[in-house]
Design a protein around this motif. Structure first.
Motif, mmCIF file in Angstrom:
data_model
loop_
_atom_site.group_PDB
_atom_site.id
_atom_site.type_symbol
_atom_site.label_atom_id
_atom_site.label_comp_id
_atom_site.label_asym_id
_atom_site.label_seq_id
_atom_site.Cartn_x
_atom_site.Cartn_y
_atom_site.Cartn_z
ATOM 1 N N LYS A 96 0.712 -1.229 0.076
ATOM 2 C CA LYS A 96 0.075 0.108 -0.126
ATOM 3 C C LYS A 96 0.839 1.206 -0.088
ATOM 4 C CE LYS A 96 -4.023 -1.495 2.320
ATOM 5 N NZ LYS A 96 -4.981 -1.443 3.608
ATOM 6 N N GLU A 97 0.420 2.196 -0.810
ATOM 7 C CA GLU A 97 1.425 3.579 -0.679
ATOM 8 C C GLU A 97 0.585 4.515 -0.048
ATOM 9 O OE1 GLU A 97 2.946 4.977 -4.399
ATOM 10 O OE2 GLU A 97 3.254 2.910 -5.267
ATOM 11 N N SER A 98 1.200 5.251 0.560
ATOM 12 C CA SER A 98 0.890 6.307 1.500
ATOM 13 C C SER A 98 1.606 7.436 1.042
ATOM 14 C CB SER A 98 0.873 6.178 2.958
ATOM 15 O OG SER A 98 0.262 5.097 3.353
ATOM 16 N N HIS A 99 0.880 8.528 0.457
ATOM 17 C CA HIS A 99 1.337 9.833 0.395
ATOM 18 C C HIS A 99 1.210 10.697 1.269
ATOM 19 C CE1 HIS A 99 2.928 8.591 -3.555
ATOM 20 N NE2 HIS A 99 1.844 7.932 -3.719
ATOM 21 N N PHE A 100 2.083 11.200 2.232
ATOM 22 C CA PHE A 100 2.010 12.414 3.259
ATOM 23 C C PHE A 100 2.082 13.670 2.856
ATOM 24 C CE2 PHE A 100 2.477 8.300 5.615
ATOM 25 C CZ PHE A 100 1.419 8.079 6.467
ATOM 26 N N ARG A 101 1.098 14.504 2.808
ATOM 27 C CA ARG A 101 1.371 15.882 2.313
ATOM 28 C C ARG A 101 2.521 16.577 3.616
ATOM 29 N NH1 ARG A 101 -0.767 20.822 3.515
ATOM 30 N NH2 ARG A 101 -2.257 19.862 4.883
ATOM 31 N N PRO A 102 3.284 17.202 3.138
ATOM 32 C CA PRO A 102 4.407 17.891 3.940
ATOM 33 C C PRO A 102 3.394 18.966 4.684
ATOM 34 C CG PRO A 102 4.905 18.504 1.873
ATOM 35 C CD PRO A 102 3.839 17.504 1.726
#
Length: 151
Positions: free
Chosen positions: A47-53
Motif C-alpha cells: 500500500k502506498e501512502s502519500h503524506f502531504r508535507p
C-alpha cells in the motif's frame, strides 16, 4: 555441474500439479488459505501512502523596541536595565541576609553553637571556591578569556 541440470523447474511444477490433483479432504480451502496469507501480507506491504508535507509555520515577530532607535536610546535603555538588575540583586542579597539571621536566631534559641557552624560553613565555602578555581584554571589556561559572571 551445470545450474540448469540441478534445478529443473518443469519437474517441480509437475510434482506440484500431481500433489494438487490428489483427492484430499479440504484441499481447496487449505490451498485458498495458503495463498491468502502471503497475498494479504503483500497487499498490506505494497500500500502506498502519500503524506502531504506540513505547512510552513507562520512566524509573527513581536518587537518591544521602537523601530529606528538611535544608539543613544539603546545605551540609555541598557543603563536603565542594568540599574533594575542591580536593584533586584541587592534586594535578593538583603532577603538572603535576613533569612540567614532568622536561622541563626532559631539556632541560638534551640541551643546550637551558631558561630561554630558559621565557621565550618565558611571553611566549606572557601574549599569549594578553591576547587572551582582549580577546575577553572585547569580547563582555561592562562591567557584565555573567561566570563566569571557565573552565567
Amino acid at each position: 555441474m551445470r545450474f540448469k541440470s540441478r534445478f529443473d523447474a518443469k519437474a517441480g511444477f509437475a510434482d506440484l500439479w500431481d500433489y494438487i490433483r490428489e483427492p484430499r479432504p479440504y484441499r481447496w480451502p487449505f490451498l485458498a488459505l495458503s495463498l491468502a496469507i502471503p497475498l494479504t501480507g503483500l497487499a498490506m506491504l505494497t500500500k502506498e501512502s502519500h503524506f502531504r508535507p506540513p505547512d510552513a509555520p507562520k512566524v509573527t515577530y513581536i518587537s518591544t523596541f521602537a523601530e529606528g532607535r538611535t544608539d543613544e536610546e539603546i545605551r540609555q535603555s541598557n543603563i536603565a536595565n542594568q540599574q533594575r538588575k542591580e536593584a533586584r540583586e541587592a534586594e535578593l542579597a538583603e532577603l538572603e541576609a535576613r533569612r540567614i539571621e532568622a536561622y541563626k536566631a532559631l539556632g541560638r534559641a534551640t541551643g546550637l553553637d551558631v558561630e561554630a557552624m558559621e565557621r565550618e560553613a565558611a571553611i566549606e565555602r572557601a574549599r569549594e571556591e578553591a576547587e572551582a578555581e582549580a577546575r577553572r584554571r585547569e580547563l582555561y589556561p592562562a591567557g584565555t578569556a573567561v566570563d566569571d559572571s557565573g552565567e
